[in-house]
Design an enzyme around this catalytic site. Structure first.
Site, PDB file in Angstrom:
ATOM      1  N   ALA A  65      10.421  39.301  60.078  1.00  0.00           N
ATOM      2  CA  ALA A  65       9.642  39.407  61.308  1.00  0.00           C
ATOM      3  C   ALA A  65       8.272  39.963  60.947  1.00  0.00           C
ATOM      4  O   ALA A  65       8.114  40.653  59.927  1.00  0.00           O
ATOM      5  CB  ALA A  65      10.357  40.321  62.285  1.00  0.00           C
ATOM      6  N   GLY A 109      14.206  39.223  58.893  1.00  0.00           N
ATOM      7  CA  GLY A 109      14.417  38.145  59.860  1.00  0.00           C
ATOM      8  C   GLY A 109      14.473  36.775  59.189  1.00  0.00           C
ATOM      9  O   GLY A 109      15.075  35.851  59.739  1.00  0.00           O
ATOM     10  N   GLU A 112      17.966  36.472  58.165  1.00  0.00           N
ATOM     11  CA  GLU A 112      18.763  36.320  59.392  1.00  0.00           C
ATOM     12  C   GLU A 112      18.614  34.918  59.980  1.00  0.00           C
ATOM     13  O   GLU A 112      19.579  34.325  60.448  1.00  0.00           O
ATOM     14  CB  GLU A 112      18.347  37.389  60.405  1.00  0.00           C
ATOM     15  CG  GLU A 112      18.760  38.782  59.945  1.00  0.00           C
ATOM     16  CD  GLU A 112      18.118  39.891  60.754  1.00  0.00           C
ATOM     17  OE1 GLU A 112      16.875  39.901  60.866  1.00  0.00           O
ATOM     18  OE2 GLU A 112      18.849  40.733  61.292  1.00  0.00           O
ATOM     19  N   GLU A 132      14.953  46.030  55.988  1.00  0.00           N
ATOM     20  CA  GLU A 132      14.473  46.770  57.165  1.00  0.00           C
ATOM     21  C   GLU A 132      14.607  48.283  57.004  1.00  0.00           C
ATOM     22  O   GLU A 132      13.830  49.053  57.566  1.00  0.00           O
ATOM     23  CB  GLU A 132      15.238  46.328  58.424  1.00  0.00           C
ATOM     24  CG  GLU A 132      14.893  44.926  58.899  1.00  0.00           C
ATOM     25  CD  GLU A 132      15.749  43.836  58.282  1.00  0.00           C
ATOM     26  OE1 GLU A 132      16.407  44.082  57.240  1.00  0.00           O
ATOM     27  OE2 GLU A 132      15.759  42.722  58.844  1.00  0.00           O
TER      28      GLU A 132
HETATM   29  N1  CAA Z   1       5.188  40.615  58.150  1.00  0.00           N
HETATM   30  C1  CAA Z   1       3.850  40.445  58.159  1.00  0.00           C
HETATM   31  N2  CAA Z   1       3.147  40.069  57.065  1.00  0.00           N
HETATM   32  C2  CAA Z   1       3.836  39.869  55.933  1.00  0.00           C
HETATM   33  C3  CAA Z   1       5.225  40.021  55.852  1.00  0.00           C
HETATM   34  C4  CAA Z   1       5.912  40.408  57.045  1.00  0.00           C
HETATM   35  N3  CAA Z   1       7.242  40.526  57.086  1.00  0.00           N
HETATM   36  N4  CAA Z   1       5.626  39.749  54.593  1.00  0.00           N
HETATM   37  C5  CAA Z   1       4.516  39.424  53.901  1.00  0.00           C
HETATM   38  N5  CAA Z   1       3.423  39.496  54.702  1.00  0.00           N
HETATM   39  C6  CAA Z   1       2.025  39.238  54.359  1.00  0.00           C
HETATM   40  C7  CAA Z   1       1.406  40.391  53.577  1.00  0.00           C
HETATM   41  O1  CAA Z   1       0.961  41.398  54.459  1.00  0.00           O
HETATM   42  C8  CAA Z   1       0.287  39.689  52.860  1.00  0.00           C
HETATM   43  O2  CAA Z   1      -0.782  39.490  53.764  1.00  0.00           O
HETATM   44  P1  CAA Z   1      -2.328  39.716  53.273  1.00  0.00           P
HETATM   45  O3  CAA Z   1      -2.515  38.701  52.178  1.00  0.00           O
HETATM   46  O4  CAA Z   1      -3.119  39.418  54.504  1.00  0.00           O
HETATM   47  O5  CAA Z   1      -2.402  41.106  52.785  1.00  0.00           O
HETATM   48  C9  CAA Z   1       0.859  38.324  52.550  1.00  0.00           C
HETATM   49  O6  CAA Z   1       1.964  38.140  53.451  1.00  0.00           O
HETATM   50  C10 CAA Z   1       1.393  38.208  51.126  1.00  0.00           C
HETATM   51  O7  CAA Z   1       2.306  39.298  50.924  1.00  0.00           O
HETATM   52  P2  CAA Z   1       2.220  40.299  49.679  1.00  0.00           P
HETATM   53  O8  CAA Z   1       0.805  40.477  49.244  1.00  0.00           O
HETATM   54  O9  CAA Z   1       2.975  41.535  50.032  1.00  0.00           O
HETATM   55  O10 CAA Z   1       2.995  39.416  48.588  1.00  0.00           O
HETATM   56  P3  CAA Z   1       3.843  39.944  47.346  1.00  0.00           P
HETATM   57  O11 CAA Z   1       4.154  38.737  46.541  1.00  0.00           O
HETATM   58  O12 CAA Z   1       3.172  41.088  46.680  1.00  0.00           O
HETATM   59  O13 CAA Z   1       5.209  40.535  47.990  1.00  0.00           O
HETATM   60  C11 CAA Z   1       7.119  40.512  49.457  1.00  0.00           C
HETATM   61  C12 CAA Z   1       6.097  39.683  48.639  1.00  0.00           C
HETATM   62  C13 CAA Z   1       8.019  41.293  48.494  1.00  0.00           C
HETATM   63  C14 CAA Z   1       7.947  39.521  50.242  1.00  0.00           C
HETATM   64  C15 CAA Z   1       6.368  41.475  50.390  1.00  0.00           C
HETATM   65  O14 CAA Z   1       5.390  40.746  51.112  1.00  0.00           O
HETATM   66  C16 CAA Z   1       7.236  42.176  51.383  1.00  0.00           C
HETATM   67  O15 CAA Z   1       7.931  43.112  51.030  1.00  0.00           O
HETATM   68  N6  CAA Z   1       7.210  41.751  52.668  1.00  0.00           N
HETATM   69  C17 CAA Z   1       7.917  42.405  53.740  1.00  0.00           C
HETATM   70  C18 CAA Z   1       9.396  42.093  53.717  1.00  0.00           C
HETATM   71  C19 CAA Z   1      10.112  42.837  54.828  1.00  0.00           C
HETATM   72  O16 CAA Z   1      10.123  44.053  54.894  1.00  0.00           O
HETATM   73  N7  CAA Z   1      10.755  42.079  55.756  1.00  0.00           N
HETATM   74  C20 CAA Z   1      11.458  42.634  56.873  1.00  0.00           C
HETATM   75  C21 CAA Z   1      10.593  42.626  58.113  1.00  0.00           C
HETATM   76  S1  CAA Z   1      11.325  43.484  59.510  1.00  0.00           S
HETATM   77  C22 CAA Z   1      12.399  42.366  60.193  1.00  0.00           C
HETATM   78  O17 CAA Z   1      12.532  41.247  59.734  1.00  0.00           O
HETATM   79  C23 CAA Z   1      13.179  42.844  61.389  1.00  0.00           C
HETATM   80  C24 CAA Z   1      14.283  41.963  61.839  1.00  0.00           C
HETATM   81  O18 CAA Z   1      15.417  42.138  61.472  1.00  0.00           O
HETATM   82  C25 CAA Z   1      14.029  40.852  62.763  1.00  0.00           C
END
Ligand code: CAA
Length: 258
Positions: A65, A109, A112, A132
């Site tokens: 998400a 998400g 999921e 999360e």
């Molecule tokens: N939400 C918003 N933006 C996201 C995102 C997310 N879940 N995941 C990645 N992005 C964005 C980053 O902010 C980044 O944007 P910018 O270039 O504008 O800075 C872009 O995507 C590329 O990401 P990274 O620079 O972080 O890429 P990376 O290769 O270094 O890392 C990753 C990849 C390990 C997937 C890392 O992006 C990450 O950890 N993302 C978050 C994963 C996460 O925590 N997901 C759970 C979300 S909460 C949820 O899903 C709740 C639910 O149950 C419904």
């Protein structure tokens, strides 16, 4: 005009949906989930479609998400908007089979969403996880319920409590994905599987999906009864007659209602 967040194509009798926010690793915001829901329902209504594939980019199926969009929301914001329920559960209304073709990250998400699909095919590059916990929340789109059912309590606890990622091979061993293929072949393989499914009688495909889901969602006794009733009801269809007659006559079945 802004670019679609979900690309919609057809490949024969297969509907293909590609999540299209590559720069944000397909982070799932409301607009994307609304588009996905509408596209799914359109395929559901389309008699020319027998199965659906959802995929993402090479780097990410979906990284979860949209954290930026959610970060300032209050309890009342998410409760009142019915976040997740409102536009995430459309997939549950789709009775045709949906395949997730997962390459790269399927996190939060994203994992999921993949688990809401009926079967998962993973590229060898796929990485699954429910991170999360690292954000101070828990999975909110079914992760705490579907992951333990898919991989068992021990591995689900391990993934959900530590937030670590699991590679494609571990996911296949654990039972989360049905096949792992080289990344370059992911889409071809998913379309091929979907094409096979779409060539079957639609009634038996939909009823098989409904019945298998009972195994996931209800008690064994209720599921067994449901399966028996559905099995019996299929004897009222022309496709059952054709399927069994074709077997006896040693020829391919020509299903009328695909
Ligand atoms: N939400 C918003 N933006 C996201 C995102 C997310 N879940 N995941 C990645 N992005 C964005 C980053 O902010 C980044 O944007 P910018 O270039 O504008 O800075 C872009 O995507 C590329 O990401 P990274 O620079 O972080 O890429 P990376 O290769 O270094 O890392 C990753 C990849 C390990 C997937 C890392 O992006 C990450 O950890 N993302 C978050 C994963 C996460 O925590 N997901 C759970 C979300 S909460 C949820 O899903 C709740 C639910 O149950 C419904």
């Amino acid at each position: 005009m802004s670019e679609s967040l979900v690309l919609v194509e057809t490949r024969g009798r297969v509907g293909l949906l590609t999540l299209n926010r590559p720069k944000a690793l397909n982070a799932l915001n409301d607009a994307l989930m609304d588009e996905l829901g509408s596209a799914l329902l359109a395929f559901e209504q389309d008699d020319g479609i027998g199965a659906i594939v959802i995929t993402g980019s090479e780097k990410a199926f979906a990284a979860g998400a949209d954290i930026g969009a959610m970060k300032d929301w209050s309890y009342m914001d998410v409760y009142r908007s019915d976040y997740i329920t409102r536009n995430w559960e459309t997939l549950k209304r789709v009775r045709k089979p949906v395949i997730a073709a997962v390459g790269g990250y399927a996190l939060g998400g994203g994992c999921e969403l993949a688990m809401m699909c009926d079967l998962l095919i993973a590229a060898d590059s796929a990485k699954f996880g429910q991170p999360e916990i690292k954000l101070g929340v828990i999975p909110g789109a079914g992760g705490t319920q579907r992951l333990p059912r898919a991989v068992g309590k021990a591995k689900a606890m391990d993934l959900i409590l530590t937030g670590r990622m699991m590679g494609a091979e571990e996911a296949e061993r654990a039972g989360l994905v049905s096949r792992v293929v080289p990344a370059a072949k992911l889409l071809d393989e998913a379309i091929e599987v979907a094409t096979v499914i779409a060539s079957m009688s639609l009634a038996s495909v939909m009823m098989a999906k409904e019945s298998v889901n009972r195994a996931f969602e209800g008690s064994l006794n209720e599921g067994l009864l449901f399966e028996r009733r559905v099995f019996h009801s299929l004897f009222g269809t022309e496709d059952q007659k054709e399927g069994m007659t074709a077997f006896v006559e040693k020829r391919e079945a020509r299903f009328k209602h695909r």
